[in-house]
Design an enzyme around this catalytic site. Structure first.
Site, PDB file in Angstrom:
ATOM      1  N   SER A   1       0.841  -1.199   0.000  1.00  0.00           N
ATOM      2  CA  SER A   1       0.000   0.000   0.000  1.00  0.00           C
ATOM      3  C   SER A   1       0.871   1.242   0.000  1.00  0.00           C
ATOM      4  O   SER A   1       2.004   1.233   0.513  1.00  0.00           O
ATOM      5  CB  SER A   1      -0.903   0.018   1.235  1.00  0.00           C
ATOM      6  OG  SER A   1      -1.596   1.250   1.357  1.00  0.00           O
TER       7      SER A   1
ATOM      8  N   TYR B   1      -2.513  -0.643  10.290  1.00  0.00           N
ATOM      9  CA  TYR B   1      -2.493  -1.013   8.872  1.00  0.00           C
ATOM     10  C   TYR B   1      -1.210  -0.514   8.210  1.00  0.00           C
ATOM     11  O   TYR B   1      -0.524  -1.267   7.513  1.00  0.00           O
ATOM     12  CB  TYR B   1      -3.718  -0.424   8.179  1.00  0.00           C
ATOM     13  CG  TYR B   1      -3.798  -0.713   6.693  1.00  0.00           C
ATOM     14  CD1 TYR B   1      -4.183  -1.963   6.233  1.00  0.00           C
ATOM     15  CD2 TYR B   1      -3.488   0.268   5.747  1.00  0.00           C
ATOM     16  CE1 TYR B   1      -4.263  -2.234   4.876  1.00  0.00           C
ATOM     17  CE2 TYR B   1      -3.559   0.009   4.390  1.00  0.00           C
ATOM     18  CZ  TYR B   1      -3.958  -1.240   3.959  1.00  0.00           C
ATOM     19  OH  TYR B   1      -4.032  -1.515   2.614  1.00  0.00           O
TER      20      TYR B   1
END
Length: 732
Positions: A600, A613
């Site tokens: 990501s 995350y």
């Protein structure tokens, strides 16, 4: 231990002709209908084999006169799936006129060049500019003086045709209804022989072609079809009365391992085999271990019969000169001994093939084809067939299954015989067959590649699975949600017209994509999923992990310790477990491979509210670099780092979308659909990028596909951003 026995194999076939379905159809449509019926049962005709024809009066497009036209299945067609464009059309009289041309070629004494020359003449007989290339069997249909002709390869008939006493059996079964023609290679000479045989035997209804199959005819298309079935059933009845049941092939010598145990052994040895036969070209595998197959492989006579090879030309083209039989005793020998026997067996097979090629080839031979076997037989385990894709390996299994039935019948009433090695070579390396291979379109980028997509139930993984199939890949769609994975497989297979991904419980019968459940945080779950992939396809080449977890904060904005643990378990450790387990397959195969992990943009861009995350994705970035070092030089490991992809993502359920819209103080109507709300959020994220365009699934899929392909064959250990241009994520 399981003992495989089949008491009775030969069966009758029933007519499926429906008068209502053919009512009002033109002659060509009726030919297609008849062909599809005959091709719908592999017991009657193999995939791509056999041919049918109709002689029809047509209007000549130039003269306007009525002329007789032969419509015949074209080269490379398949009766089961044939449509009108699969049939060639030729002036019947011009084909007959070629007999004089052939006589002049034949006077040279060189049969093969003469046959090749005649094939070059067929385009001169084309009716109405039909682009479909005629079959090499065209003369068989033209020279038979009846309107409708069926040429099939029924298992019961070929059993008679390959028995050493086949002609005597034919007379016993059919009396004067049929005649016999000894083995001849398909082509012009065989067509002339059939014409001569009919003239010498007035009133016959068909001919058994020695070692080859059946050809029969009529002046009514329905009668022709039903005659085919009647003749097949007569042979089936005779063989069912004489077949040897448990004593077939000399009786059982080995016993099969229980199904679960043999699948466990197969999952361990398949990558070992695939690696050794894929040094020139990679292959996709199919396992077959039904009772009929196991009864043959486990039998006393199987080694000797397998060594003879097949006889029918269609069988031989797929199964090569012979299968590889591995003399392994499942009761007294272990897996290491089996692997040793496989390695030595493959080495010997290749040496045998080279000797066969060198002994049978002419002075100016074609280049030798891949010397590895396409069929491998292992007692206690089953038959493993190989092809350039799943469909081809399944068809190869179909062909050798027919050969097993043929040997069963022939050995019950006589002795099975096969064509000579020289005849086999002349078919395998026939210029017409080589030309057919050259006419095939080039293989796709990912042809022969098995790719496991983890997280294929939704979002990037689902879109990627479709993209990989488009490029010729063979895909295992894995997801925590097994139903979602299966849905992905089913949707893709429906799109490409291949039915359902997993037929019942037999995963070895799968198509180009299968759907499987897999929890990447559970090593046993990963092991089981990969085992099923290997059983389905023979190995694994590439892996793409698109699965990820975004831990949802509590109402006060915090993430619990348990959620932290889960985030790292999925986004970091899960990728490690997948790589660790696939590494065992890659090591056994010793082939080039690739892995792509989806991380990501958050891995390098700190943000409030997503600490768990973001840090897990940062760890995943470094895991990619570590894996690239560990798996080099055979396997490349890279990553794709998207910015937020809202479209189709399972990480963006409605509640999270609303929470994000609220967080960013964006106006929205709670009555709007989830898709509308997602689009609003995606537009907001797009506004924060340099390109100001939403990040789409297809863009991520394209990046992953490119990294898996040869386009980045010298790139490993890198993370490619697909984020629309986030300045905070620029390399630094």
């Amino acid at each position: 231990m399981a003992k495989s026995t089949v008491e009775s194999y030969f069966r009758k076939v029933e007519s499926k002709w429906n008068a209502q379905e053919v009512k009002g159809k033109d002659p060509l449509a009726r030919l297609v209908y008849r062909s599809n019926l005959l091709g719908s049962d592999a017991y009657i005709n193999n995939t791509g084999g056999g041919n049918t024809s109709s002689k029809v009066m047509e209007e000549d497009p130039i003269t306007g006169e009525e002329v007789e036209v032969l419509w015949v299945k074209g080269s490379g067609g398949d009766l089961r799936t044939a449509t009108k464009p699969n049939f060639a059309s030729l002036y019947q009289q011009r084909l007959l006129d070629l007999q004089e041309v052939y006589a002049n070629f034949e006077n040279t004494g060189l049969k093969t060049p003469a046959e090749d020359k005649m094939t070059e003449m067929y385009p001169h007989c084309t009716f109405n500019l039909n682009p479909r290339a005629p079959s090499i069997d065209t003369p068989l249909h033209s020279f038979i003086p009846y309107k409708f002709v069926d040429h099939t390869h029924p298992v019961p008939i070929i059993a008679i045709a390959t028995a050493d006493n086949g002609e005597e059996l034919m007379k016993e079964i059919y009396g004067d209804r049929l005649a016999w023609v000894d083995w001849m290679r398909p082509g012009f000479e065989l067509g002339l022989k059939l014409e001569e045989t009919i003239e010498e035997n007035p009133g016959i209804e068909g001919i058994i072609l020695g070692g080859h199959g059946l050809i029969n005819w009529s002046n009514d298309d329905k009668e022709c079809y039903e005659l085919s079935l009647e003749l097949i059933n007569q042979a089936a009845d005779y063989l069912s009365e004489h077949e040897l049941g448990e004593e077939s092939y000399g009786g059982q010598y080995y016993e099969s391992l229980p199904k679960e145990e043999r699948r466990g052994v197969l999952s361990e040895i398949l990558p070992h085999i695939r690696g050794q036969i894929s040094k020139e070209n990679k292959f996709i595998g199919t396992i077959q271990d039904d009772d009929l197959t196991m009864q043959f492989i486990n039998s006393k006579d199987a080694p000797e019969l397998a060594e003879l090879g097949t006889s029918c030309p269609d069988h031989f083209i797929r199964t090569k000169i012979k299968p590889l039989y591995i003399g392994w005793d499942p009761q007294d020998e272990d897996i290491d001994q089996l692997k040793d026997k496989i390695s030595s067996g493959l080495k010997q097979y290749r040496e045998d093939y080279i000797e066969y090629y060198e002994n049978c080839s002419p002075e100016d031979p074609f280049d030798m084809r891949d010397p590895n076997p396409t069929v491998i037989l292992i007692p206690g385990l089953g038959m493993i067939t190989w092809g350039k894709n799943k469909s081809e390996s399944r068809v190869t299994a179909e062909f050798y299954t027919a050969a097993i039935g043929v040997m069963r019948g022939a050995e019950s009433v006589g002795n099975y015989t096969a064509i000579s090695k020289q005849e086999a070579y002349d078919i395998e390396y026939w210029a017409l067959e080589i030309a057919k291979l050259k006419r095939m379109p080039p293989e796709d980028e990912l042809s022969r590649q098995v790719i496991a997509v983890v997280g294929a139930g939704s979002g990037i993984g689902k879109d990627l699975s479709s993209r990989l199939i488009e490029e010729g890949g063979t895909v295992a769609a894995l997801d925590l949600d097994q139903e979602a994975a299966q849905e992905t497989a089913d949707e893709i297979l429906d799109e490409i017209g291949m039915g359902i991904g997993v037929a019942g419980s037999d995963i070895s019968g799968s198509g180009d994509i299968i759907g499987l459940g897999c929890d990447i945080t559970d090593r046993e779950s990963v092991q089981e999923a990969l085992k099923q992939v290997v059983i389905a396809y023979g190995g694994v080449d590439n892996v793409a992990v698109t699965a990820g977890l975004y831990p949802t904060p509590d109402k006060d904005g915090t993430v619990s310790d348990a959620a932290w643990d889960k985030s790292f378990a999925v986004n970091v450790k899960g990728n490690h477990i997948v790589a660790d387990e696939v590494a065992n397959i890659w090591e056994a195969q010793d082939l080039q491979g690739s892995m792509v992990i989806t991380t990501s943009a958050n891995a390098v861009v700190p943000k409030a509210g997503s600490m768990a995350y973001d840090t897990s994705k940062s760890a995943a970035n470094h895991l990619i670099r570590e894996l690239a070092i560990r798996l080099a030089p055979k396997v490349r490991v890279n990553g794709v780092a998207p910015a937020t992809v809202v479209e189709g993502s399972s990480m963006f359920p409605r509640d999270r979308v609303i929470a994000s819209l609220t967080k960013y103080r964006l106006d929205f109507d709670e009555d709007d659909s989830t898709e509308v709300l997602r689009d609003k959020l995606a537009d907001f994220y797009a506004g924060r990028t340099l390109t100001e365009r939403p990040i789409e699934l297809s863009q991520q899929s394209e990046a992953i596909y490119s990294l898996l392909s040869s386009r980045f064959e010298n790139t490993t250990g890198h993370i490619i951003p697909v984020d629309g241009g986030l300045t905070d994520a620029f390399l630094r």
